[in-house]
Design a protein around this motif. Structure first.
Motif, PDB file in Angstrom:
ATOM      1  N   LEU A   5       5.102  11.942 -13.870  1.00 31.42           N
ATOM      2  CA  LEU A   5       4.484  10.358 -12.656  1.00 31.42           C
ATOM      3  C   LEU A   5       4.787  10.522 -10.919  1.00 31.42           C
ATOM      4  CD1 LEU A   5       5.834   8.091 -15.490  1.00 31.42           C
ATOM      5  CD2 LEU A   5       3.829   8.522 -14.499  1.00 31.42           C
ATOM      6  N   LEU A   6       5.635  11.422 -10.889  1.00 31.38           N
ATOM      7  CA  LEU A   6       5.768  11.999  -9.093  1.00 31.38           C
ATOM      8  C   LEU A   6       4.891  12.748  -8.445  1.00 31.38           C
ATOM      9  CD1 LEU A   6      10.134  12.612  -9.245  1.00 31.38           C
ATOM     10  CD2 LEU A   6       8.732   9.890  -8.693  1.00 31.38           C
ATOM     11  N   ASP A   7       4.699  13.567  -9.757  1.00 32.92           N
ATOM     12  CA  ASP A   7       3.219  14.174  -8.762  1.00 32.92           C
ATOM     13  C   ASP A   7       1.924  13.832  -8.688  1.00 32.92           C
ATOM     14  OD1 ASP A   7       5.647  16.514  -9.297  1.00 32.92           O
ATOM     15  OD2 ASP A   7       4.910  17.115 -10.739  1.00 32.92           O
ATOM     16  N   GLN A   8       1.822  12.842  -9.411  1.00 36.25           N
ATOM     17  CA  GLN A   8       0.662  12.094  -9.568  1.00 36.25           C
ATOM     18  C   GLN A   8       0.890  11.295  -8.777  1.00 36.25           C
ATOM     19  OE1 GLN A   8      -0.091   9.977 -13.085  1.00 36.25           O
ATOM     20  NE2 GLN A   8      -0.572  12.159 -14.165  1.00 36.25           N
ATOM     21  N   PHE A   9       1.537  10.584  -7.573  1.00 40.52           N
ATOM     22  CA  PHE A   9       1.588   9.278  -6.784  1.00 40.52           C
ATOM     23  C   PHE A   9       1.733  10.655  -5.578  1.00 40.52           C
ATOM     24  CE2 PHE A   9       4.015   6.749  -4.288  1.00 40.52           C
ATOM     25  CZ  PHE A   9       4.081   6.039  -4.500  1.00 40.52           C
ATOM     26  N   ASN A  10       2.636  11.393  -5.897  1.00 41.17           N
ATOM     27  CA  ASN A  10       2.263  12.115  -4.495  1.00 41.17           C
ATOM     28  C   ASN A  10       0.623  12.787  -4.234  1.00 41.17           C
ATOM     29  OD1 ASN A  10       3.768  13.037  -1.980  1.00 41.17           O
ATOM     30  ND2 ASN A  10       3.997  15.282  -2.938  1.00 41.17           N
TER      31      ASN A  10
ATOM     32  N   GLU B 141      -4.155   1.831  -6.591  1.00 40.95           N
ATOM     33  CA  GLU B 141      -4.160   1.232  -8.189  1.00 40.95           C
ATOM     34  C   GLU B 141      -3.143   2.000  -9.051  1.00 40.95           C
ATOM     35  OE1 GLU B 141      -6.769   0.621  -6.760  1.00 40.95           O
ATOM     36  OE2 GLU B 141      -6.759  -1.497  -6.223  1.00 40.95           O
ATOM     37  N   GLN B 142      -3.593   3.462  -9.158  1.00 42.15           N
ATOM     38  CA  GLN B 142      -3.356   3.998  -9.704  1.00 42.15           C
ATOM     39  C   GLN B 142      -1.587   4.646  -9.490  1.00 42.15           C
ATOM     40  OE1 GLN B 142      -5.939   8.027  -9.401  1.00 42.15           O
ATOM     41  NE2 GLN B 142      -7.120   7.569 -10.804  1.00 42.15           N
ATOM     42  N   LYS B 143      -1.305   4.546  -9.049  1.00 51.06           N
ATOM     43  CA  LYS B 143       0.253   4.368  -7.485  1.00 51.06           C
ATOM     44  C   LYS B 143       0.954   3.472  -8.077  1.00 51.06           C
ATOM     45  CE  LYS B 143      -0.597   7.207  -3.788  1.00 51.06           C
ATOM     46  NZ  LYS B 143      -0.258   7.505  -1.705  1.00 51.06           N
ATOM     47  N   MET B 144       0.565   2.553  -7.966  1.00 53.62           N
ATOM     48  CA  MET B 144       1.234   1.155  -8.559  1.00 53.62           C
ATOM     49  C   MET B 144       1.144   0.827 -10.682  1.00 53.62           C
ATOM     50  SD  MET B 144      -1.145  -1.914  -6.727  1.00 53.62           S
ATOM     51  CE  MET B 144      -0.438  -3.416  -7.468  1.00 53.62           C
ATOM     52  N   SER B 145       0.380   1.476 -10.916  1.00 56.13           N
ATOM     53  CA  SER B 145       0.852   1.652 -12.533  1.00 56.13           C
ATOM     54  C   SER B 145       1.566   2.962 -12.690  1.00 56.13           C
ATOM     55  CB  SER B 145      -0.764   2.183 -12.917  1.00 56.13           C
ATOM     56  OG  SER B 145      -0.770   3.200 -14.441  1.00 56.13           O
ATOM     57  N   ILE B 146       1.849   3.693 -11.823  1.00 57.40           N
ATOM     58  CA  ILE B 146       2.724   4.210 -12.088  1.00 57.40           C
ATOM     59  C   ILE B 146       4.338   3.866 -11.471  1.00 57.40           C
ATOM     60  CG2 ILE B 146       3.581   6.777 -11.011  1.00 57.40           C
ATOM     61  CD1 ILE B 146       1.004   8.301 -10.501  1.00 57.40           C
ATOM     62  N   LEU B 147       3.938   2.964 -10.560  1.00 61.90           N
ATOM     63  CA  LEU B 147       5.307   2.942 -10.128  1.00 61.90           C
ATOM     64  C   LEU B 147       5.549   1.956 -11.242  1.00 61.90           C
ATOM     65  CD1 LEU B 147       4.828   1.686  -6.330  1.00 61.90           C
ATOM     66  CD2 LEU B 147       6.345   3.336  -7.375  1.00 61.90           C
TER      67      LEU B 147
ATOM     68  N   GLY C 235       6.860   3.957  -0.189  1.00 67.48           N
ATOM     69  CA  GLY C 235       6.729   3.508  -1.085  1.00 67.48           C
ATOM     70  C   GLY C 235       6.928   2.218  -0.678  1.00 67.48           C
ATOM     71  N   LEU C 236       7.945   1.643   0.142  1.00 66.14           N
ATOM     72  CA  LEU C 236       7.942   0.284   0.884  1.00 66.14           C
ATOM     73  C   LEU C 236       7.745   0.224   2.554  1.00 66.14           C
ATOM     74  CD1 LEU C 236      11.695   0.200  -0.259  1.00 66.14           C
ATOM     75  CD2 LEU C 236      10.448  -1.002  -0.332  1.00 66.14           C
ATOM     76  N   ASN C 237       7.644   1.791   2.763  1.00 67.51           N
ATOM     77  CA  ASN C 237       6.927   1.147   4.104  1.00 67.51           C
ATOM     78  C   ASN C 237       5.450   1.759   4.577  1.00 67.51           C
ATOM     79  OD1 ASN C 237       9.575   1.812   5.674  1.00 67.51           O
ATOM     80  ND2 ASN C 237       9.746   4.015   4.652  1.00 67.51           N
ATOM     81  N   SER C 238       4.641   1.839   3.001  1.00 69.53           N
ATOM     82  CA  SER C 238       3.618   1.094   3.238  1.00 69.53           C
ATOM     83  C   SER C 238       2.752   0.226   3.654  1.00 69.53           C
ATOM     84  CB  SER C 238       3.547   1.314   1.751  1.00 69.53           C
ATOM     85  OG  SER C 238       1.060   1.779   1.204  1.00 69.53           O
ATOM     86  N   SER C 239       1.675  -0.011   4.414  1.00 71.24           N
ATOM     87  CA  SER C 239       0.956  -1.025   4.840  1.00 71.24           C
ATOM     88  C   SER C 239       0.670  -1.925   3.697  1.00 71.24           C
ATOM     89  CB  SER C 239      -0.552  -0.112   5.819  1.00 71.24           C
ATOM     90  OG  SER C 239      -0.802   0.068   4.975  1.00 71.24           O
TER      91      SER C 239
ATOM     92  N   PHE D 157       0.658  -4.257   1.015  1.00 77.09           N
ATOM     93  CA  PHE D 157       1.644  -5.278   0.908  1.00 77.09           C
ATOM     94  C   PHE D 157       2.318  -4.867  -1.061  1.00 77.09           C
ATOM     95  CE2 PHE D 157       0.795  -8.264   3.788  1.00 77.09           C
ATOM     96  CZ  PHE D 157       1.034  -7.466   5.069  1.00 77.09           C
ATOM     97  N   ARG D 158       1.210  -4.358  -2.154  1.00 79.88           N
ATOM     98  CA  ARG D 158       1.300  -4.405  -3.731  1.00 79.88           C
ATOM     99  C   ARG D 158       2.472  -3.353  -3.915  1.00 79.88           C
ATOM    100  NH1 ARG D 158      -5.048  -3.910  -4.862  1.00 79.88           N
ATOM    101  NH2 ARG D 158      -4.950  -2.964  -3.429  1.00 79.88           N
ATOM    102  N   LEU D 159       2.187  -1.692  -2.497  1.00 80.20           N
ATOM    103  CA  LEU D 159       2.707  -0.782  -3.518  1.00 80.20           C
ATOM    104  C   LEU D 159       3.426  -1.532  -2.687  1.00 80.20           C
ATOM    105  CD1 LEU D 159       0.508   2.113  -1.954  1.00 80.20           C
ATOM    106  CD2 LEU D 159       0.904   1.356  -3.762  1.00 80.20           C
ATOM    107  N   GLN D 160       4.125  -2.792  -1.330  1.00 79.47           N
ATOM    108  CA  GLN D 160       5.901  -2.349  -1.038  1.00 79.47           C
ATOM    109  C   GLN D 160       6.398  -3.121  -2.193  1.00 79.47           C
ATOM    110  OE1 GLN D 160       5.141  -4.593   2.515  1.00 79.47           O
ATOM    111  NE2 GLN D 160       4.855  -2.613   4.127  1.00 79.47           N
ATOM    112  N   GLU D 161       5.853  -4.447  -3.075  1.00 77.95           N
ATOM    113  CA  GLU D 161       6.387  -5.020  -3.710  1.00 77.95           C
ATOM    114  C   GLU D 161       6.893  -3.581  -5.226  1.00 77.95           C
ATOM    115  OE1 GLU D 161       5.750  -8.865  -6.868  1.00 77.95           O
ATOM    116  OE2 GLU D 161       3.797  -7.762  -5.289  1.00 77.95           O
TER     117      GLU D 161
END
Length: 467
Positions: free
Chosen positions: A192-197, A204-210, A238-242, A244-248
């Motif tokens: 999952l981390l490899d896919q996230f990076n 949407e894929q990153k949100m599913s991974i989180l 992800g917290l520093n992302s612009s 808001f969905r990734l921040q949450e």
């Protein structure tokens, strides 16, 4: 005279002859009766009242008065079936004996009285009892001993369970042949981390991974493994992302990984997670993002005095004060007040337990660390003695309860301000009257110590301190 003599002589001779013949016949009868005959039988009437087929057999009954002068005879135990008797056989009294006229042999069976007790159930019981062989009895005794031995039962149960399931390595080999892959939690998180990076991953894929990571990090070991493989840095990014969905989602994963996990708490502080979380709270963010960030901050500070000290030194209370004043709905206020109350309560609890001199060195170290957290003084300086009472204005019972508990916990440093705050005293009196009516309703329903009665007790306790 001659005629008379002749007549008399003839008559005498005839009487004498008759007497001799009778005497000889009587002696013959006596000799017959005195002899013991093997063929002497008593003929009985056919109980069926009909004729026998061919008239080939007669039945006799052996009585107790029969002579038994031959002690060397073999006694035969009769059954319900006819058995052939040999000349050397003897039978018990009450048995039925017959002479088979076709074969000329004697046969015996149980008598009528004996047959009454020879029931079908008795025969089945004897057949069952006599059917056990010595080997079967040995096996039965061995089975009884095994049933009485708990260790043997456990061994058999374990063998039974092992026989039902196959080893994991064997399953992996079989699934590999079927082009299937069995992944452990660590392997899943690494993938999952490899896919996230990956640069090809969409939001949407990153949100599913989180979301998948949040489910996995609830386990303490998985959360620690995620940190060891560098996953904490990805979450902070992800917290520093612009977005808001990734921040949450990132704040949600971080809070779940930090909850009751000291190893992750230490690594988070060392990685600068506290500063990132406070920065996110201090900037303009949607409400749903701030809720998840507050959850992560509370998870980081709970039972961790080192992080609490850094929280105070980095202006954490000031950030919460601004957030408290901005919140109009009250949901963030309740969460902030609850977090502050938890921090005050755990420090007091540790300090009270620390009075015991026999505690171990680890606990004494925790007491020392909590002594460096001047939370009460910071709350007084940052104006929280007047901020927390504002939560009593909420119409939610839960919010009021949290405010009353926090006011009681802050009373040692805020009591003077409570007394000078006239609106606080009015609010307490109004709330007491309101909840007293609710308590009466609870008592009517059979709840003497209900939720509203507990709120009344909190109001009374605070009112007593303010007198």
């Amino acid at each position: 005279m001659r005629f008379i003599s002749s007549q008399f002589g003839g008559a005498s001779f005839s009487c004498l002859t008759l007497f001799v013949l009778l005497l000889l016949h009587f002696c013959h009868i006596v000799s017959i009766v005195g002899q013991k005959s093997d063929g002497a039988l008593t003929v009985v009437e056919n109980p069926d009242g009909g004729e026998r087929v061919g008239g080939a057999e007669e039945e006799v009954t052996v009585d107790d008065d029969d002579d038994d002068d031959e002690g060397d005879l073999e006694v035969v135990q009769p059954t319900e079936q006819w058995q052939t008797l040999k000349p050397s056989h003897a039978v018990p009294a009450g048995s039925r004996v017959r002479l088979n006229l076709q074969t000329g042999e004697r046969e015996v069976r149980l008598g009528d009285e004996q047959l009454k007790y020879w029931t079908q159930e008795h025969r089945e019981k004897e057949e069952t009892q006599s059917s056990f062989s010595p080997d079967e009895l040995k096996r039965a005794m061995k089975k009884i001993k095994e049933d009485l031995n708990p260790a043997s039962k456990d061994t058999q149960r374990q063998d039974s369970v092992e026989s039902k399931y196959r080893p994991l390595e064997e399953l992996k080999r079989d699934m590999a042949q079927l082009d299937l892959l069995v992944e452990t939690d660590v392997q899943i998180m690494r993938r999952l981390l490899d896919q996230f990076n990956s640069s090809n991953s969409t939001t949407e894929q990153k949100m599913s991974i989180l979301l998948e990571l949040e489910y996995l990090v609830h386990q303490v070991d998985n959360a620690q493994s995620l940190c060891s493989m560098g996953g904490l840095q990805f979450i902070l990014e992800g917290l520093n992302s612009s977005d808001f969905r990734l921040q949450e989602s990132s704040a949600f994963v971080l809070g779940s990984a930090l909850a009751s996990n000291p190893v992750v708490q230490v690594k988070a502080v060392e990685s600068g997670a506290l500063q990132t979380l406070l920065t996110t709270l201090a900037t303009a963010q949607p409400l749903r993002v701030k809720k998840k960030v507050l959850f992560a901050v509370a998870s980081l500070l709970r039972h961790f005095p080192y992080a609490q000290r850094h929280f105070l030194s980095h202006g954490g209370l000031q950030v919460l004060s601004d957030l408290f004043r901005e919140d109009g709905g009250g949901i963030l206020r309740k969460r902030i007040v609850t977090m502050l109350y938890d921090m005050i309560s755990e420090k007091e609890l540790i300090s009270q337990v620390g009075l015991d001199s026999v505690l171990d060195a680890a606990h004494q170290e925790r007491v020392r660390q909590y002594s460096k957290v001047s939370l009460q003084g910071e709350l007084f300086e940052k104006g929280w003695c007047s901020l927390v009472p504002q939560l009593l204005e909420s119409t939610e019972h839960d919010y009021r309860e949290k405010a009353l508990r926090a006011l009681l916990a802050m009373a040692p440093v805020c009591l003077d301000q409570y007394r000078s705050n006239g609106s606080l005293l009015d609010s307490l009196l109004s709330l007491r009257d309101q909840y007293q009516e609710m308590v009466q309703s609870e008592i009517t329903l059979g709840e003497e110590n209900g939720y509203f009665a507990e709120i009344v007790q909190l109001i009374d306790a605070l009112h007593v301190k303010m007198k």
